[in-house]
Every structure is written in structure tokens, then in C-alpha cells.
Design an enzyme around this catalytic site. Structure first.
Site, short mmCIF file in Angstrom:
data_model
loop_
_atom_site.label_atom_id
_atom_site.label_comp_id
_atom_site.label_asym_id
_atom_site.label_seq_id
_atom_site.Cartn_x
_atom_site.Cartn_y
_atom_site.Cartn_z
CB VAL A 27 0.73 77.98 34.99
CG1 VAL A 27 -0.39 78.24 36.32
CG2 VAL A 27 -0.21 78.26 33.81
CG HIS A 35 9.67 80.79 40.66
ND1 HIS A 35 9.53 82.05 41.59
CD2 HIS A 35 8.18 80.32 40.54
CE1 HIS A 35 8.30 82.20 41.72
NE2 HIS A 35 7.54 81.33 41.44
CG LEU A 36 6.60 74.32 40.96
CD1 LEU A 36 7.21 73.00 40.37
CD2 LEU A 36 5.59 74.16 42.01
CG HIS A 37 8.10 77.10 35.38
ND1 HIS A 37 9.48 77.12 35.91
CD2 HIS A 37 8.37 77.16 34.02
CE1 HIS A 37 10.37 77.10 35.08
NE2 HIS A 37 9.71 76.94 33.71
CG PHE A 38 2.29 72.95 35.62
CD1 PHE A 38 2.20 71.82 35.30
CD2 PHE A 38 2.27 73.23 37.10
CE1 PHE A 38 1.89 70.62 36.10
CE2 PHE A 38 2.20 72.03 37.90
CZ PHE A 38 1.71 71.08 37.39
#
Length: 174
Positions: free
Chosen positions: A70, A127-130
Site C-alpha cells: 500500500v 517510494h514509501l510503501h507498507f
């Protein structure tokens, strides 16, 4: 696929584990640019949701079936770059994704987290993502411990086909 082998007069069965989507990873083949930004610009076979601020994609190299990523739409790498609305939308989508996985796949639990920086294990640090990783009792076994092998029992496309209708019902305004 099973193969029957004869060894010292005893018959044994060898299991073949198929994961053809991993060959790009093994060979180091990578499309230019950010995988998340690329998924926003084109039709991506692993993108489950594209909203105004947030996206959900399946991990192409999953730890287990249903491993989701996400991410904010904006190309940022740290939490402090998110504005309040993006932060709320991001965490809300993590929660909604967990609910969908509960309905569609019925896991016993979840690992949820993010890796900030290469040293922390970030495969896509720009790119930040969970990560959302559904877990089931017994989903790890000796192969993972002794042979550094994970068994993904369902093809990625089958998992996608199972999850996509749930994400299609979500409002696209995050």
C-alpha cells in the site's frame, strides 16, 4: 508436479515448486523507473486499487499469497513527507486492505510494516510503501528455515482474480 524416483530400491516422491514470475527477479531484470509510479501510468496486472492519493498492488515477489503493498501516489520516501490527508488515507487503506484479505483469504493473522531505507530491508526505498502479509498457522515450514525457499501455493493471477472484485467496490477518492 510429482516425479517418482527409484533410489536404493525405495520409491520417493519429489515435489516441483513452480514460481515462473520470479525469473525476472533472479536475472536482475528491472523496468526503468519506480515500480509504483510505473503502475500508476500503465495498466498493471498486479494493481488492485488506484485512488486519488493511495494505491494497492500485489507484491510481485511475495512472501506468501496475498502479500500486498500500500503506497501513496506521490513519489516520496519518508513518512514526514506525507501531509495529514495522505497519512490518514494511507493508514485507512492499510486497514481496508486487511479487511479485504480477511474476507477473501481468511488468514489467522497479519504482519504489517514498512522498511525505511536499504539497510532496513527496503527493496524500493525511493517510494514509501507498507507491506501487508497475511499469515496462517503452519504457513512456514522447514523449507524456509533450512533451504531458504518459500512455497507460494497459488499463482499470482489466481490471487489477483480473488482479491480484485473486493477492491473494485472501494470508493476511488481515498
Amino acid at each position: 508436479m510429482e516425479e517418482k524416483n527409484q533410489k536404493d530400491g525405495a520409491e520417493s516422491t519429489v515435489q516441483t515448486i513452480w514460481a515462473p514470475w520470479r525469473i525476472e527477479y533472479i536475472k536482475g531484470l528491472k523496468k526503468p523507473g519506480c515500480v509504483f509510479c510505473n503502475a500508476m501510468r500503465i495498466h498493471d496486472e498486479l494493481t488492485l486499487y488506484k485512488g486519488t492519493q493511495i494505491m494497492v498492488v500485489m507484491n510481485k515477489y511475495p512472501y506468501i499469497n496475498g502479500h500486498l503493498l500500500v503506497a501513496p501516489i506521490r513519489h516520496i520516501s519518508t513518512l514526514d513527507q506525507l501531509d495529514r490527508n495522505e497519512m490518514a488515507s494511507l493508514l485507512s487503506m492499510v486497514d481496508r486492505s486487511i479487511d479485504i484479505l480477511k474476507q477473501a483469504m481468511k488468514p489467522d493473522g497479519f504482519n504489517v510494516g514498512l522498511n525505511l531505507g536499504k539497510v532496513a530491508g527496503a527493496g524500493v526505498e525511493e517510494h514509501l510503501h507498507f507491506h501487508i502479509v497475511p499469515r496462517w498457522f503452519g504457513d512456514t515450514n522447514a523449507l524456509t528455515v533450512f533451504a531458504d525457499v518459500r512455497v507460494i501455493p497459488e499463482h499470482l493471477q489466481a490471487t489477483f482474480d480473488n482479491l480484485k472484485p473486493f477492491f473494485d467496490l472501494l470508493d476511488k477518492t481515498d
